[in-house]
Design a protein around this motif. Sequence first.
Motif, PDB file in Angstrom:
ATOM      1  N   ALA A   1       0.832  -1.206   0.000  1.00  0.00           N
ATOM      2  CA  ALA A   1       0.000   0.000   0.000  1.00  0.00           C
ATOM      3  C   ALA A   1       0.866   1.255   0.000  1.00  0.00           C
ATOM      4  CB  ALA A   1      -0.926   0.013   1.212  1.00  0.00           C
ATOM      5  N   VAL A   2       0.433   2.263  -0.744  1.00  0.00           N
ATOM      6  CA  VAL A   2       1.055   3.586  -0.717  1.00  0.00           C
ATOM      7  C   VAL A   2      -0.037   4.590  -0.391  1.00  0.00           C
ATOM      8  CG1 VAL A   2       2.382   5.310  -1.980  1.00  0.00           C
ATOM      9  CG2 VAL A   2       2.718   2.873  -2.478  1.00  0.00           C
ATOM     10  N   ILE A   3       0.090   5.225   0.766  1.00  0.00           N
ATOM     11  CA  ILE A   3      -0.914   6.190   1.228  1.00  0.00           C
ATOM     12  C   ILE A   3      -0.257   7.560   1.260  1.00  0.00           C
ATOM     13  CG2 ILE A   3      -2.584   6.729   3.035  1.00  0.00           C
ATOM     14  CD1 ILE A   3      -2.323   3.826   3.956  1.00  0.00           C
ATOM     15  N   ILE A   4      -0.897   8.537   0.644  1.00  0.00           N
ATOM     16  CA  ILE A   4      -0.267   9.827   0.396  1.00  0.00           C
ATOM     17  C   ILE A   4      -0.981  10.959   1.106  1.00  0.00           C
ATOM     18  CG2 ILE A   4       0.360  11.482  -1.417  1.00  0.00           C
ATOM     19  CD1 ILE A   4       0.394   9.122  -3.355  1.00  0.00           C
ATOM     20  N   GLY A   5      -0.197  11.804   1.790  1.00  0.00           N
ATOM     21  CA  GLY A   5      -0.695  13.063   2.325  1.00  0.00           C
ATOM     22  C   GLY A   5      -1.971  12.957   3.120  1.00  0.00           C
ATOM     23  N   ASP A   6      -3.017  13.655   2.677  1.00  0.00           N
ATOM     24  CA  ASP A   6      -4.248  13.715   3.449  1.00  0.00           C
ATOM     25  C   ASP A   6      -5.047  12.414   3.413  1.00  0.00           C
ATOM     26  OD1 ASP A   6      -5.092  13.866   0.852  1.00  0.00           O
ATOM     27  OD2 ASP A   6      -5.956  15.882   1.004  1.00  0.00           O
ATOM     28  N   GLU A   7      -4.531  11.384   2.705  1.00  0.00           N
ATOM     29  CA  GLU A   7      -5.156  10.061   2.779  1.00  0.00           C
ATOM     30  C   GLU A   7      -4.815   9.365   4.100  1.00  0.00           C
ATOM     31  OE1 GLU A   7      -4.628   9.205  -2.036  1.00  0.00           O
ATOM     32  OE2 GLU A   7      -3.572   7.995  -0.557  1.00  0.00           O
ATOM     33  N   LEU A   8      -3.756   9.834   4.756  1.00  0.00           N
ATOM     34  CA  LEU A   8      -3.363   9.247   6.034  1.00  0.00           C
ATOM     35  C   LEU A   8      -4.384   9.588   7.107  1.00  0.00           C
ATOM     36  CD1 LEU A   8       0.441  10.062   5.843  1.00  0.00           C
ATOM     37  CD2 LEU A   8      -0.548   7.772   5.881  1.00  0.00           C
ATOM     38  N   SER A   9      -4.533   8.663   8.063  1.00  0.00           N
ATOM     39  CA  SER A   9      -5.571   8.825   9.082  1.00  0.00           C
ATOM     40  C   SER A   9      -5.275   9.962  10.047  1.00  0.00           C
ATOM     41  CB  SER A   9      -5.740   7.519   9.871  1.00  0.00           C
ATOM     42  OG  SER A   9      -4.520   7.148  10.502  1.00  0.00           O
ATOM     43  N   ASP A  10      -4.008  10.369  10.160  1.00  0.00           N
ATOM     44  CA  ASP A  10      -3.628  11.442  11.077  1.00  0.00           C
ATOM     45  C   ASP A  10      -3.351  12.706  10.274  1.00  0.00           C
ATOM     46  OD1 ASP A  10      -2.194  13.138  12.923  1.00  0.00           O
ATOM     47  OD2 ASP A  10      -1.921  11.367  14.178  1.00  0.00           O
ATOM     48  N   ASN A  11      -4.116  13.771  10.540  1.00  0.00           N
ATOM     49  CA  ASN A  11      -3.964  14.991   9.744  1.00  0.00           C
ATOM     50  C   ASN A  11      -2.652  15.715  10.002  1.00  0.00           C
ATOM     51  OD1 ASN A  11      -4.440  16.153  12.236  1.00  0.00           O
ATOM     52  ND2 ASN A  11      -6.506  16.866  11.743  1.00  0.00           N
ATOM     53  N   LEU A  12      -1.903  15.292  11.027  1.00  0.00           N
ATOM     54  CA  LEU A  12      -0.579  15.861  11.256  1.00  0.00           C
ATOM     55  C   LEU A  12       0.393  15.467  10.155  1.00  0.00           C
ATOM     56  CD1 LEU A  12      -0.208  15.121  15.077  1.00  0.00           C
ATOM     57  CD2 LEU A  12      -0.438  17.389  14.051  1.00  0.00           C
ATOM     58  N   LEU A  13       0.050  14.416   9.424  1.00  0.00           N
ATOM     59  CA  LEU A  13       0.973  13.839   8.451  1.00  0.00           C
ATOM     60  C   LEU A  13       0.607  14.189   7.007  1.00  0.00           C
ATOM     61  CD1 LEU A  13       1.293  10.328  10.120  1.00  0.00           C
ATOM     62  CD2 LEU A  13       2.883  12.244  10.293  1.00  0.00           C
ATOM     63  N   SER A  14      -0.009  15.330   6.800  1.00  0.00           N
ATOM     64  CA  SER A  14      -0.473  15.701   5.460  1.00  0.00           C
ATOM     65  C   SER A  14       0.676  15.927   4.489  1.00  0.00           C
ATOM     66  CB  SER A  14      -1.353  16.951   5.528  1.00  0.00           C
ATOM     67  OG  SER A  14      -0.647  18.028   6.115  1.00  0.00           O
ATOM     68  N   ASP A  15       1.891  16.127   4.997  1.00  0.00           N
ATOM     69  CA  ASP A  15       3.049  16.333   4.123  1.00  0.00           C
ATOM     70  C   ASP A  15       3.876  15.061   3.967  1.00  0.00           C
ATOM     71  OD1 ASP A  15       2.559  19.108   3.705  1.00  0.00           O
ATOM     72  OD2 ASP A  15       3.329  19.500   5.720  1.00  0.00           O
ATOM     73  N   TYR A  16       3.318  13.922   4.382  1.00  0.00           N
ATOM     74  CA  TYR A  16       4.061  12.661   4.369  1.00  0.00           C
ATOM     75  C   TYR A  16       3.347  11.606   3.536  1.00  0.00           C
ATOM     76  CZ  TYR A  16       6.667  14.688   8.213  1.00  0.00           C
ATOM     77  OH  TYR A  16       7.445  15.519   8.972  1.00  0.00           O
ATOM     78  N   SER A  17       4.091  10.566   3.207  1.00  0.00           N
ATOM     79  CA  SER A  17       3.532   9.383   2.567  1.00  0.00           C
ATOM     80  C   SER A  17       3.966   8.147   3.341  1.00  0.00           C
ATOM     81  CB  SER A  17       4.000   9.266   1.117  1.00  0.00           C
ATOM     82  OG  SER A  17       3.391  10.246   0.307  1.00  0.00           O
ATOM     83  N   LEU A  18       3.119   7.131   3.307  1.00  0.00           N
ATOM     84  CA  LEU A  18       3.409   5.877   3.993  1.00  0.00           C
ATOM     85  C   LEU A  18       3.401   4.748   2.968  1.00  0.00           C
ATOM     86  CD1 LEU A  18       3.645   4.438   6.876  1.00  0.00           C
ATOM     87  CD2 LEU A  18       1.221   3.910   6.555  1.00  0.00           C
ATOM     88  N   ILE A  19       4.501   4.038   2.883  1.00  0.00           N
ATOM     89  CA  ILE A  19       4.589   2.853   2.035  1.00  0.00           C
ATOM     90  C   ILE A  19       4.688   1.642   2.952  1.00  0.00           C
ATOM     91  CG2 ILE A  19       5.994   1.602   0.355  1.00  0.00           C
ATOM     92  CD1 ILE A  19       6.872   4.255  -0.786  1.00  0.00           C
ATOM     93  N   SER A  20       3.760   0.711   2.816  1.00  0.00           N
ATOM     94  CA  SER A  20       3.760  -0.464   3.687  1.00  0.00           C
ATOM     95  C   SER A  20       3.638  -1.734   2.868  1.00  0.00           C
ATOM     96  CB  SER A  20       2.617  -0.391   4.702  1.00  0.00           C
ATOM     97  OG  SER A  20       1.357  -0.455   4.060  1.00  0.00           O
ATOM     98  N   ALA A  21       4.183  -2.814   3.406  1.00  0.00           N
ATOM     99  CA  ALA A  21       4.124  -4.113   2.726  1.00  0.00           C
ATOM    100  C   ALA A  21       4.033  -5.205   3.778  1.00  0.00           C
ATOM    101  CB  ALA A  21       5.356  -4.323   1.855  1.00  0.00           C
ATOM    102  N   LYS A  22       3.184  -6.171   3.539  1.00  0.00           N
ATOM    103  CA  LYS A  22       3.061  -7.304   4.445  1.00  0.00           C
ATOM    104  C   LYS A  22       4.111  -8.356   4.104  1.00  0.00           C
ATOM    105  CE  LYS A  22      -1.866  -6.691   5.384  1.00  0.00           C
ATOM    106  NZ  LYS A  22      -3.221  -7.297   5.308  1.00  0.00           N
ATOM    107  N   TYR A  23       4.560  -9.061   5.121  1.00  0.00           N
ATOM    108  CA  TYR A  23       5.482 -10.177   4.912  1.00  0.00           C
ATOM    109  C   TYR A  23       4.945 -11.390   5.660  1.00  0.00           C
ATOM    110  CZ  TYR A  23       7.206  -9.171   9.640  1.00  0.00           C
ATOM    111  OH  TYR A  23       7.299  -8.967  10.991  1.00  0.00           O
ATOM    112  N   HIS A  24       5.326 -12.562   5.204  1.00  0.00           N
ATOM    113  CA  HIS A  24       4.892 -13.813   5.832  1.00  0.00           C
ATOM    114  C   HIS A  24       6.088 -14.470   6.508  1.00  0.00           C
ATOM    115  CE1 HIS A  24       0.934 -13.588   3.920  1.00  0.00           C
ATOM    116  NE2 HIS A  24       1.592 -13.090   2.880  1.00  0.00           N
ATOM    117  N   ASP A  25       5.857 -15.006   7.702  1.00  0.00           N
ATOM    118  CA  ASP A  25       6.981 -15.534   8.468  1.00  0.00           C
ATOM    119  C   ASP A  25       7.157 -17.051   8.358  1.00  0.00           C
ATOM    120  OD1 ASP A  25       4.954 -16.545   9.990  1.00  0.00           O
ATOM    121  OD2 ASP A  25       5.378 -15.375  11.777  1.00  0.00           O
ATOM    122  N   GLY A  26       6.294 -17.714   7.597  1.00  0.00           N
ATOM    123  CA  GLY A  26       6.448 -19.151   7.427  1.00  0.00           C
ATOM    124  C   GLY A  26       6.040 -19.964   8.632  1.00  0.00           C
TER     125      GLY A  26
END
Length: 343
Positions: free
Chosen positions: A274-299
């Motif tokens: 997932a790539v979440i950008i600016g005001d798409e983030l749940s916290d409005n303090l982070l409107s100038d940031y982006s979050l890139i996340s990825a799930k991993y599996h541990d086997g």
Amino acid sequence: MLTERQLLILETIIQDYANVGQPIGSKKLQEQLPVHVSSATIRNEMAVLERAGYIMKEHSSSGRVPSLSGYRYYIDNIVKPAQLDQKALGVIRNALANNFSKVDEIIAMSARLLSRLTDYTAISLKPGSKDVKLEGFRLVPLGSSQVMLIMVTSDGTVESQIYNVPVGIHGDQLEAVVRLINEEVVGLPIDEVSAKLQLNAPKLRKYLRGSISLLDVFDNVLGKAVHQQVFVDGKKNLLNYLTNDNIEQVKSVYSLVDHGSGLDELLETNRDFAVIIGDELSDNLLSDYSLISAKYHDGNNGEGLIAILGPTNMQYSKVLGLVDALRFELSQRLSNYYRDFNE
């Protein structure tokens, strides 16, 4: 629908803005585009992109910067993860090849690697513990009326805490408690252990002459084993990209990653990548940031998540490639860890 040339111009503006942090003009674009296009044609195409809301003027500069809509379009339609170079891949593999005594150390290392390789704030979530079982429990005498309570779970996690033995309780009574706990709850999923112990609480109180302090310590250690842990590295990097000099905002942003409050909501996603950008983030303090996340599996017992929190004008192609490579290497390392642990 953007034309091929408009896509190329938007991509170049976003990449150049990530590199220099300054508005991009038509002359600069003309120098950087891989095809020959006149400056007038570039200005016309930029006007189309601006009307579409993908780029915008910043202050009085004649150049343009990407808008949040432009970044969103770029992420959804243009960007491709860059292949990680062999040097960075070697850094990841060498770091994950260390001898780790517990899963937490591997997860913490993944956050450290992400932060080190990007200069952004990195977050790693330990996999859930729904299928983890209590593998062992014992008390180790320390002298001076103290013992250490040690708990081992099937994922290799070891938790411990010192227990001050109440006056009047002797070694044979503690041994009886250990036997009872091992007989009744070892082998159970850890989220079922507390309920099972409550059924045996009368016997345990009898052995402990009415004292329940050992049970409280046991529950505390169990809670640490059950809790899904969040590891954050490069926290101070987040402050490098604040555009607002409001001191209260600075404090709040730092508190978010320093204490973990609100991180669960911020990182909640059903998508593997997932790539979440600016005001798409749940916290409005982070409107100038982006979050890139990825799930991993541990086997072994589930999936965790790694994430990068950085400025909206980050180098997406590079970071996406890094996150994708790291989640693969992390999954491999955890699978090997569990295989060796269970042999």
